[in-house]
Design a protein around this motif. Structure first.
Motif, short mmCIF file in Angstrom:
data_model
loop_
_atom_site.label_atom_id
_atom_site.label_comp_id
_atom_site.label_asym_id
_atom_site.label_seq_id
_atom_site.Cartn_x
_atom_site.Cartn_y
_atom_site.Cartn_z
N GLY A 52 10.20 0.59 9.29
CA GLY A 52 11.60 0.66 8.88
C GLY A 52 11.85 1.92 8.07
O GLY A 52 11.09 2.88 8.13
N ALA A 53 12.93 1.90 7.28
CA ALA A 53 13.29 3.05 6.45
C ALA A 53 14.02 2.53 5.23
O ALA A 53 14.60 1.44 5.24
N GLY A 54 14.00 3.32 4.14
CA GLY A 54 14.71 2.91 2.94
C GLY A 54 13.98 3.33 1.69
O GLY A 54 12.94 3.98 1.73
N GLU A 55 14.54 2.95 0.54
CA GLU A 55 14.00 3.41 -0.75
C GLU A 55 12.87 2.55 -1.28
O GLU A 55 12.27 2.88 -2.31
N TYR A 56 12.53 1.45 -0.61
CA TYR A 56 11.45 0.59 -1.07
C TYR A 56 10.27 0.64 -0.10
O TYR A 56 10.46 0.72 1.12
N THR A 57 9.07 0.61 -0.66
CA THR A 57 7.85 0.50 0.14
C THR A 57 7.36 -0.94 0.07
O THR A 57 7.07 -1.45 -1.01
N TRP A 58 7.30 -1.57 1.23
CA TRP A 58 6.74 -2.92 1.32
C TRP A 58 5.27 -2.80 1.72
O TRP A 58 4.91 -1.98 2.57
N VAL A 59 4.42 -3.60 1.09
CA VAL A 59 2.99 -3.61 1.41
C VAL A 59 2.53 -5.05 1.56
O VAL A 59 3.20 -5.99 1.13
N VAL A 60 1.37 -5.20 2.17
CA VAL A 60 0.69 -6.50 2.21
C VAL A 60 -0.41 -6.45 1.16
O VAL A 60 -1.27 -5.57 1.19
N VAL A 61 -0.36 -7.39 0.22
CA VAL A 61 -1.37 -7.49 -0.84
C VAL A 61 -2.39 -8.55 -0.43
O VAL A 61 -2.04 -9.71 -0.20
N GLU A 62 -3.64 -8.13 -0.33
CA GLU A 62 -4.75 -9.07 -0.06
C GLU A 62 -5.47 -9.33 -1.37
O GLU A 62 -5.77 -8.41 -2.13
N ASN A 117 -7.79 0.90 -3.13
CA ASN A 117 -8.67 0.01 -2.36
C ASN A 117 -10.15 0.33 -2.57
O ASN A 117 -10.99 -0.57 -2.56
N SER A 118 -10.45 1.59 -2.79
CA SER A 118 -11.86 1.97 -3.02
C SER A 118 -12.36 1.51 -4.38
O SER A 118 -13.56 1.31 -4.57
N LEU A 119 -11.43 1.31 -5.32
CA LEU A 119 -11.80 0.93 -6.68
C LEU A 119 -11.76 -0.58 -6.92
O LEU A 119 -12.22 -1.06 -7.95
N ASN A 120 -11.18 -1.32 -5.98
CA ASN A 120 -11.00 -2.76 -6.17
C ASN A 120 -11.60 -3.53 -5.01
O ASN A 120 -11.33 -3.23 -3.84
N THR A 121 -12.40 -4.52 -5.32
CA THR A 121 -13.02 -5.33 -4.28
C THR A 121 -12.25 -6.63 -4.01
O THR A 121 -12.32 -7.18 -2.91
N ARG A 122 -11.49 -7.11 -4.99
CA ARG A 122 -10.84 -8.42 -4.85
C ARG A 122 -9.34 -8.32 -4.65
O ARG A 122 -8.68 -9.32 -4.38
N VAL A 123 -8.77 -7.14 -4.79
CA VAL A 123 -7.35 -6.91 -4.51
C VAL A 123 -7.24 -5.66 -3.66
O VAL A 123 -7.80 -4.62 -4.01
N LYS A 124 -6.55 -5.74 -2.54
CA LYS A 124 -6.37 -4.60 -1.64
C LYS A 124 -4.90 -4.48 -1.26
O LYS A 124 -4.14 -5.45 -1.31
N ILE A 125 -4.51 -3.27 -0.85
CA ILE A 125 -3.15 -3.01 -0.38
C ILE A 125 -3.23 -2.54 1.06
O ILE A 125 -4.04 -1.66 1.40
N HIS A 126 -2.38 -3.12 1.92
CA HIS A 126 -2.37 -2.76 3.35
C HIS A 126 -0.93 -2.48 3.81
O HIS A 126 0.03 -2.93 3.21
N CYS A 127 -0.84 -1.76 4.91
CA CYS A 127 0.36 -1.68 5.75
C CYS A 127 1.65 -1.27 5.03
O CYS A 127 2.65 -2.00 5.05
N PRO A 128 1.68 -0.11 4.38
CA PRO A 128 2.94 0.31 3.74
C PRO A 128 4.02 0.63 4.78
O PRO A 128 3.77 1.38 5.73
N VAL A 129 5.19 0.03 4.60
CA VAL A 129 6.35 0.32 5.45
C VAL A 129 7.57 0.44 4.55
O VAL A 129 7.59 -0.11 3.45
N ARG A 130 8.58 1.16 5.00
CA ARG A 130 9.78 1.37 4.19
C ARG A 130 10.84 0.33 4.55
O ARG A 130 11.00 -0.06 5.71
N ARG A 131 11.59 -0.09 3.52
CA ARG A 131 12.69 -1.04 3.68
C ARG A 131 13.83 -0.59 2.77
O ARG A 131 13.61 -0.01 1.70
#
Length: 438
Positions: A52-62, A117-131
């Motif tokens: 998408g597009a827009g001023e916000y970045t949506w991510v998936v938090v694992e 992601n390289s510094l954290n083993t139990r929390v990761k960020i994936h798939c940034p998209v704009r909204r």
């Protein structure tokens, strides 16, 4: 079970013995994927996330074995964000592997995500998209679960599943984790807050001891109760209990300012306390309804009923009251999945039901010595709640069950606000909920 009585989860919908067994023997035994309102699943597979597009970045938090508040705090601190710059739609289970959406104001560089992601083993960020908009609870449909039950007896499994299908669901209790299965005290704290008994609210949170909490926590609570030494308690109180530590640190400086101490935890946590008491009252109303032989699926005269969005030609949810004239039509809509019975989550704007359900609601309020106006807290208005309604029936979507050599794997989706452990409680019938992973 005693815990069920404390939390007013007094009945089962499914009859007979359960399969027993354990959940959450390892994080991967309990996997949660958030589902957005448009049906998009939060997964680390970025091909499934529309661009998408827009001023916000949506991510998936694992996250693995981390609560949602801590996960968001880690991301916010690493990216240098303000508290209002990142939003999530709801909390996810802690003892689990979970995937949920978060929205971040502005752009998040790919190299920043890679470094996090390289510094954290139990929390990761994936798939940034704009909204063009930020995330909020109204943009969440629900969650998909994949849950393994180990060391169980499957002899009654198909019988229980057949009964589940025949009944159309089970009582939609707020589950153990809404209150805390190890320390089921949040609803008591919430009640003290709406009663204006702030000192007692703090004492319930800090001093009450439960058998399954850590020995370190027990020792710290005992020390504080016997000495009143907030500074000394802060030295020995578990660092993982951030809300309690924030209150203790505040009271070390201002020993009798209990309202200020409660304000020293996040607004989200303050609402969580009151929300837990509202959940307790909902469970109590639902249990009394079942006790009187009323259905948790179908309406009786005087009940509120929500009409599913789209079935009335609109995107909103009309609410109507069942009566002798429309009862058959309303229950036909419920049978067809186009409507659902609602019970109140009490708040200062709640309109009580009529008929026998209305009498139950009045009885619960009398027993608790409150009325709906109690949910406007003058001394702590940010903890006030207008109230809402909640379906009384939990019916899983796309239920799939597989038996293998290690137990049973349940896959299903639930609408937002419904608890997977409420469904599993019906099938497992845990005799020791905490030890069995609930």
């Amino acid at each position: 079970m005693e815990l069920d009585k404390i939390l007013e989860m007094r009945y089962y919908g499914l009859s007979g013995d359960g399969i027993g067994g354990y959940i959450r023997r390892m994080f991967e035994d309990f996997i949660v994927y958030e589902i957005s309102i448009d049906g998009t699943l939060a997964t680390p597979n970025c091909r499934e996330i529309p661009q998408g597009a827009g001023e916000y970045t949506w991510v998936v938090v694992e996250k693995r074995g981390v609560d949602s508040v801590t996960a968001v705090r880690k991301i916010r601190k690493f990216l240098g964000l303000q508290g209002t710059d990142i939003d999530i739609a709801g909390l996810k289970d802690t003892t689990a592997v979970t995937f949920q959406f978060a929205s971040i104001k502005g752009e998040v560089p790919a190299e920043a995500i890679e470094k996090f992601n390289s510094l954290n083993t139990r929390v990761k960020i994936h798939c940034p998209v704009r909204r063009p908009f930020h995330l909020r609870p109204g943009l969440l449909f629900g969650n998909r679960f994949t849950i393994r039950v180990r060391d169980c007896n499957t002899s009654r499994l198909h019988e229980l599943l057949d009964e589940l299908r025949r009944l159309g669901g089970v009582p939609n209790y707020f589950g153990y984790q809404r209150f805390g299965s190890i320390r089921p005290v949040t609803h008591v704290v919430g009640k003290r807050i709406i009663e204006g008994r702030f000192k007692e609210a703090v004492e319930e949170l800090l001093l009450r001891i439960f058998p399954h909490e850590s020995q370190r926590a027990k020792n710290a609570r005992e020390y504080l109760a016997s000495t009143g030494d907030f500074r000394g308690t802060l030295e020995i109180f578990p660092k993982t209990m951030k809300s309690e530590r924030a209150i203790i640190a505040y009271l070390a400086e201002r020993p009798r300012d209990y309202v200020g101490a409660l304000r020293h935890v996040s607004g989200y946590i303050r609402k969580l306390f009151v929300g837990a008491y509202q959940a307790y009252l909902f469970n109590k109303v639902l249990s009394k309804r079942i006790e009187r032989g009323l259905s948790w699926v179908y309406a009786s005269p005087g009940d509120y009923v929500g009409v599913a969005p789209g079935s009335a030609g609109s995107g909103h949810m009309p609410v109507l009251m069942a009566n002798d004239t429309n009862l058959d039509k309303v229950n036909k809509l419920i049978h067809d999945g186009r409507a659902f019975l609602l019970l109140p989550i009490f708040g200062y704007n709640t309109h009580l039901s009529q008929g026998e359900e209305g009498e139950i609601e009045k009885e619960v309020l009398r027993e608790e010595n409150i009325d709906v106006r109690s949910f406007y807290v003058k001394s702590l208005p940010e903890a006030s709640s207008a109230g809402s309604y909640r379906p009384s029936n939990l019916s899983p979507l796309d239920l799939d069950v597989k038996v293998d050599s290690e137990g049973v794997v349940f896959s299903f989706a639930l609408k937002k606000g419904m608890y997977a452990t409420t469904l599993l409680r019906e099938i497992v019938k845990p005799s020791h909920p905490v030890e069995q992973g609930f």
